[in-house]
Motif scaffolding. Structure first.
Motif, mmCIF file in Angstrom:
data_model
loop_
_atom_site.group_PDB
_atom_site.id
_atom_site.type_symbol
_atom_site.label_atom_id
_atom_site.label_comp_id
_atom_site.label_asym_id
_atom_site.label_seq_id
_atom_site.Cartn_x
_atom_site.Cartn_y
_atom_site.Cartn_z
ATOM 1 N N MET A 1 0.853 -1.185 0.000
ATOM 2 C CA MET A 1 0.000 0.000 0.000
ATOM 3 C C MET A 1 0.890 1.237 0.000
ATOM 4 O O MET A 1 1.873 1.303 0.742
ATOM 5 C CB MET A 1 -0.913 -0.030 1.235
ATOM 6 N N LYS A 2 0.542 2.218 -0.830
ATOM 7 C CA LYS A 2 1.345 3.447 -0.935
ATOM 8 C C LYS A 2 0.532 4.613 -0.371
ATOM 9 O O LYS A 2 -0.544 4.935 -0.853
ATOM 10 C CB LYS A 2 1.695 3.715 -2.408
ATOM 11 N N PHE A 3 1.074 5.245 0.679
ATOM 12 C CA PHE A 3 0.395 6.332 1.364
ATOM 13 C C PHE A 3 0.878 7.688 0.861
ATOM 14 O O PHE A 3 2.089 7.914 0.717
ATOM 15 C CB PHE A 3 0.660 6.268 2.870
ATOM 16 N N LEU A 4 -0.060 8.596 0.626
ATOM 17 C CA LEU A 4 0.242 10.005 0.455
ATOM 18 C C LEU A 4 0.162 10.640 1.835
ATOM 19 O O LEU A 4 -0.871 10.551 2.508
ATOM 20 C CB LEU A 4 -0.763 10.671 -0.494
ATOM 21 N N CYS A 5 1.241 11.285 2.268
ATOM 22 C CA CYS A 5 1.351 11.789 3.640
ATOM 23 C C CYS A 5 1.141 13.294 3.655
ATOM 24 O O CYS A 5 1.877 14.041 3.002
ATOM 25 C CB CYS A 5 2.717 11.443 4.214
ATOM 26 N N LEU A 6 0.152 13.747 4.424
ATOM 27 C CA LEU A 6 -0.263 15.146 4.463
ATOM 28 C C LEU A 6 0.021 15.722 5.849
ATOM 29 O O LEU A 6 -0.611 15.325 6.826
ATOM 30 C CB LEU A 6 -1.752 15.256 4.148
ATOM 31 N N ALA A 13 6.807 18.668 4.147
ATOM 32 C CA ALA A 13 7.082 17.277 3.835
ATOM 33 C C ALA A 13 8.302 16.788 4.618
ATOM 34 O O ALA A 13 8.308 15.682 5.162
ATOM 35 C CB ALA A 13 7.309 17.122 2.330
ATOM 36 N N LYS A 14 9.324 17.627 4.710
ATOM 37 C CA LYS A 14 10.549 17.253 5.427
ATOM 38 C C LYS A 14 10.279 17.004 6.901
ATOM 39 O O LYS A 14 10.697 15.990 7.468
ATOM 40 C CB LYS A 14 11.593 18.361 5.263
ATOM 41 N N ASN A 15 9.543 17.914 7.540
ATOM 42 C CA ASN A 15 9.293 17.764 8.970
ATOM 43 C C ASN A 15 8.335 16.610 9.269
ATOM 44 O O ASN A 15 8.480 15.927 10.284
ATOM 45 C CB ASN A 15 8.737 19.074 9.535
ATOM 46 N N PHE A 16 7.359 16.392 8.375
ATOM 47 C CA PHE A 16 6.422 15.296 8.607
ATOM 48 C C PHE A 16 7.112 13.946 8.445
ATOM 49 O O PHE A 16 6.772 12.973 9.112
ATOM 50 C CB PHE A 16 5.229 15.410 7.665
ATOM 51 N N TYR A 37 5.719 11.859 0.606
ATOM 52 C CA TYR A 37 5.396 13.014 1.439
ATOM 53 C C TYR A 37 5.172 14.251 0.586
ATOM 54 O O TYR A 37 5.891 14.492 -0.385
ATOM 55 C CB TYR A 37 6.526 13.276 2.439
ATOM 56 N N THR A 38 4.190 15.027 0.961
ATOM 57 C CA THR A 38 3.910 16.275 0.278
ATOM 58 C C THR A 38 3.673 17.361 1.314
ATOM 59 O O THR A 38 3.840 17.147 2.519
ATOM 60 C CB THR A 38 2.708 16.127 -0.671
ATOM 61 N N GLN A 39 3.262 18.536 0.844
ATOM 62 C CA GLN A 39 3.008 19.656 1.754
ATOM 63 C C GLN A 39 2.070 20.639 1.071
ATOM 64 O O GLN A 39 1.801 20.535 -0.124
ATOM 65 C CB GLN A 39 4.318 20.368 2.109
ATOM 66 N N GLY A 40 1.560 21.582 1.838
ATOM 67 C CA GLY A 40 0.703 22.598 1.267
ATOM 68 C C GLY A 40 1.458 23.501 0.302
ATOM 69 O O GLY A 40 2.690 23.557 0.303
ATOM 70 N N ALA A 41 0.714 24.236 -0.485
ATOM 71 C CA ALA A 41 1.310 25.098 -1.515
ATOM 72 C C ALA A 41 1.653 26.490 -1.001
ATOM 73 O O ALA A 41 2.283 27.278 -1.707
ATOM 74 C CB ALA A 41 0.354 25.215 -2.704
ATOM 75 N N HIS A 42 1.252 26.801 0.255
ATOM 76 C CA HIS A 42 1.353 28.177 0.737
ATOM 77 C C HIS A 42 2.360 28.275 1.878
ATOM 78 O O HIS A 42 2.134 27.743 2.972
ATOM 79 C CB HIS A 42 -0.020 28.668 1.190
ATOM 80 N N GLU A 43 3.483 28.953 1.624
ATOM 81 C CA GLU A 43 4.493 29.143 2.666
ATOM 82 C C GLU A 43 3.978 30.145 3.688
ATOM 83 O O GLU A 43 3.411 31.178 3.335
ATOM 84 C CB GLU A 43 5.801 29.623 2.061
ATOM 85 N N VAL A 44 4.167 29.841 4.966
ATOM 86 C CA VAL A 44 3.625 30.663 6.048
ATOM 87 C C VAL A 44 4.675 30.848 7.133
ATOM 88 O O VAL A 44 5.628 30.079 7.250
ATOM 89 C CB VAL A 44 2.360 30.027 6.661
ATOM 90 N N GLY A 129 -2.940 11.508 7.198
ATOM 91 C CA GLY A 129 -2.859 12.933 7.462
ATOM 92 C C GLY A 129 -2.870 13.227 8.936
ATOM 93 O O GLY A 129 -3.490 12.512 9.737
ATOM 94 N N TYR A 130 -2.189 14.312 9.290
ATOM 95 C CA TYR A 130 -2.118 14.762 10.682
ATOM 96 C C TYR A 130 -2.735 16.151 10.788
ATOM 97 O O TYR A 130 -2.395 17.053 10.015
ATOM 98 C CB TYR A 130 -0.661 14.776 11.143
ATOM 99 N N SER A 131 -3.654 16.342 11.742
ATOM 100 C CA SER A 131 -4.233 17.635 12.050
ATOM 101 C C SER A 131 -4.857 18.259 10.795
ATOM 102 O O SER A 131 -5.784 17.693 10.236
ATOM 103 C CB SER A 131 -3.170 18.538 12.685
ATOM 104 N N GLU A 132 -4.369 19.417 10.326
ATOM 105 C CA GLU A 132 -4.923 20.000 9.102
ATOM 106 C C GLU A 132 -4.816 19.027 7.936
ATOM 107 O O GLU A 132 -5.717 18.944 7.093
ATOM 108 C CB GLU A 132 -4.210 21.303 8.754
ATOM 109 N N GLY A 133 -3.729 18.268 7.871
ATOM 110 C CA GLY A 133 -3.575 17.282 6.813
ATOM 111 C C GLY A 133 -4.616 16.184 6.872
ATOM 112 O O GLY A 133 -5.039 15.650 5.838
#
Length: 278
Positions: A1-6, A13-16, A37-44, A129-133
């Motif tokens: 199974m291949k997971f997309l990690c949010l 992505a690095k920290n997750f 692993y991926t991440q949102g598109a908006h740097e904050v 996914g974790y929290s917002e993810g």
């Protein structure tokens, strides 16, 4: 199974990869799963006072918050008394965001971004996914089901793991985005799900509300006894891996049965742990 990690808000992505590392490494060692692993598109920038909490920068969100925080109400859950049920608490938070007319545009962009990422990884068939993810992942499952009905787009996600999540969102009217709650929407997630949360999580109400909109015969939950975290300690990682070693083959077997037209719709084994006394 291949997971997309949010990852969660103010993650990357690095920290997750670091947060999820102990569990992901154990599942890979057992031959149960691989991860992208991926991440949102908006740097904050992190909130004032939390500059060193979220890990190495840059940090991201899936939600564009340049005009304000679209889902600030979710964080208000931490101030709700435990006597209020999960659905009522989220409804009370939603009432404070009425009249904000940019919700749908922001949420549509977030969903389109995640669907694009999914298309870029054709081997992904699960999400974690974790929290917002987790909220984004839950909404992705619902979006896939709706698009399959509207356009015939094939659904990809067959299993979801939600860590300290909150319920999926939907469009309402001309400008609203609202949480899908069990007492007004019923069951909206029909795939097998595994819910990880802690009894000491200030946002536990969101995780409970998410569990309540998932098909109960295909859902399992695990209380790690801690707070709003991705559990990394050896004891919890071992127990989580043992549970997933039961669930993942079962989910894959069900998927194969559906493909051959022999799905028996048997109830998934639900594994629960008592609240940890730490």
């Amino acid at each position: 199974m291949k997971f997309l990690c949010l990852p969660g808000a103010y993650g990357s992505a690095k920290n997750f990869r670091i947060q999820l590392g102990p569990l992901a490494d154990e599942l890979e060692r057992r031959g149960l799963a691989t991860f992208t692993y991926t991440q949102g598109a908006h740097e904050v920038e992190p909130p004032a006072g939390w500059e060193d909490y979220f890990g190495t920068r840059p940090l991201y969100r899936f939600i564009d918050t340049r005009h304000g925080d679209n889902f600030e109400q979710l964080r208000r859950l931490r101030h709700m008394p435990y006597s209020i049920n999960a659905e009522d608490a989220i409804r009370m938070c939603e009432e404070r965001s009425q009249g904000e007319d940019w919700h749908q545009q922001v949420w549509r962009q977030a969903m389109n971004d995640v669907l694009r990422i999914l298309d870029e990884h054709p081997d992904v068939d699960a999400v974690i996914g974790y929290s917002e993810g987790a909220m984004v992942g839950a909404s992705l499952v619902v979006e896939e089901a709706e698009q399959a009905q509207r356009t015939g787009r094939q659904r990809r996600i067959k299993f979801a793991v939600f860590i300290s999540g909150s319920p999926p969102l939907k469009f309402e009217g001309d400008n609203r985005v609202v949480a899908q709650l069990a007492d007004r929407a019923g069951i909206v997630i029909d795939i097998p799900t595994f819910h990880i949360f802690g009894c000491n999580d200030a946002f536990k109400g969101g995780a409970v509300a998410l569990y309540n909109v998932c098909e109960p015969s295909k859902s399992a939950m695990f209380d790690h006894g801690l707070g709003h975290i991705v559990p990394r300690d050896a004891e919890n990682v071992q127990m989580l891996a043992d549970i997933l070693e039961q669930i993942i083959p079962e989910v894959e077997g069900r998927s194969q049965q559906r493909e051959t037209g022999s799905d028996t719709n048997e109830r998934m084994a639900i594994v629960r742990t008592p609240e940890a006394s730490r």
